[in-house]
Design an enzyme around this catalytic site. Sequence first.
Site, short mmCIF file in Angstrom:
data_model
loop_
_atom_site.label_atom_id
_atom_site.label_comp_id
_atom_site.label_asym_id
_atom_site.label_seq_id
_atom_site.Cartn_x
_atom_site.Cartn_y
_atom_site.Cartn_z
N TYR A 127 37.28 -73.37 4.89
CA TYR A 127 36.36 -73.88 5.91
C TYR A 127 34.98 -74.24 5.35
O TYR A 127 34.22 -74.97 5.99
CB TYR A 127 36.20 -72.85 7.04
N LYS A 186 48.73 -65.03 1.23
CA LYS A 186 49.80 -65.81 0.61
C LYS A 186 49.67 -65.61 -0.89
O LYS A 186 49.60 -66.57 -1.68
CB LYS A 186 49.65 -67.29 1.05
N ASP A 227 53.70 -66.40 6.05
CA ASP A 227 54.90 -67.06 6.60
C ASP A 227 55.81 -66.04 7.27
O ASP A 227 56.26 -66.23 8.41
CB ASP A 227 55.63 -67.87 5.51
N ASP A 274 42.98 -68.69 11.85
CA ASP A 274 42.97 -69.77 12.85
C ASP A 274 44.40 -70.05 13.33
O ASP A 274 44.67 -70.09 14.53
CB ASP A 274 42.38 -71.04 12.22
N ASP A 299 46.47 -69.06 17.30
CA ASP A 299 47.07 -69.98 18.28
C ASP A 299 48.51 -69.54 18.56
O ASP A 299 48.97 -69.55 19.70
CB ASP A 299 47.07 -71.43 17.77
#
Length: 359
Positions: A139, A196, A229, A253, A257
């Site tokens: 970001y 990750k 994942d 982020d 959602d």
Amino acid sequence: MDPQNTSRKRIAVIPGDGIGQEVIPQALKVIRAAGADVEFSEFDWGADRYLRDGMTVPPDGFAMLSRDFDAVFAGAFGDPRVKTNIHAKEILLGMRFQMDLYANVRPVRLLDATLCPLKDVAPKDVDFVVIRENTEGVYIDAGGVFKQGTPDEIAIQEDINTRKGVERIIRYAFEYCERHKKLDGSPRKRVLMCDKSNAMTHAGGLWQRVFKEVAGEFPQIAAQHMYVDALCMQMVRDPRAFDVIVTNNMFGDIITDLAAGLQGGLGMAASGNIHPGKTSMFEPVHGSAPPIAGKNIANPFGAILTAAMMLGHLELTKEAEKIESAVLAAVLQKKTTQDMGGTLGTREAGEWVAERAST
Ligand code: NAD
Ligand code: IPM
Ligand code: MN
């Protein structure tokens, strides 16, 4: 402003764009109805203002928010007329970065089983929180584009992770776990770090090392790890697996959602952008939702639950609880907007909750 009244909380309100302009007024109405001793000052920062005179944030704007207010309450930023999204970047990411609001706290709670797309899931099964790093990662937008428009074009987007940034967000997650209870009153017990690190070994390695170190300071809290994942799969297979999740800016982020989907959609998700001891900013997780803007159909509950979160942060606990139980009552009695299976408009749903919160 009444200089005599030192307990009255000063709140800067920035409704922003699209449905932000519809849901925020409902949340303000509910805050007033709950009897909170607050004073609102509204700012018109957003796409309309930017298109009118080019201003996104006035000079000294962030310093003014930190200096003059106890909290900031924001709607959403994003407008199809501003193709670059520059105003959203400067206002929203501006507040997060310039005010150093490093912890983006996103609680995930299911208020009623009918709202969850998963089968055989009860409200007690979806009660976790995502602590999203909010000032670093991709970001920051470090990088560049070279040879743009040619077949040799190169785009570089750097992922910035500092020792200080990673350590403070991980410690925040453990401290949050220590301090907060689940909705049923039982203690929180687990912090799960999501990364990750199997592919992104440099940043992942730092997160892994710091996580182990900080976890060692909290022997009573179980420290767990998942790749992002696998975590996504697990979240829809069995959300009971989660308690406190800590992760970087971008993964935070995306998974919030996904998690909002478990709560009944983006219209139900609340968040706080927090730096302990500094002026913090509260906003619903959803965006400006241009396709439904201006139609009085947006769900105001995410904004209203965010308002409750803000009041809780300002230690207006009684008022925060009143608002949360009023939203719960509305959900249980289907006094909701269409996305939640009800028949009410944005204003009418806000009105119902305000009425309920006033008693
Ligand atoms: P979005 O969250 O605005 O909306 C996605 C979809 O979710 C909507 O079309 C709608 O169907 C549903 N939805 C969202 N909020 C709802 C609500 N309160 N009630 C009912 N349904 C709701 O995401 P998007 O479409 O990807 O983004 C639209 C704009 O908002 C973009 O410019 C984006 O950058 C911006 N955005 C801003 C923020 C923010 O300011 N915090 C957050 C996300 C997106
Ligand atoms: C959010 C939003 C923002 C983000 C966008 C609008 C930059 O999606 O608050 O979740 O990615 O942080
Ligand atoms: Mn988002």
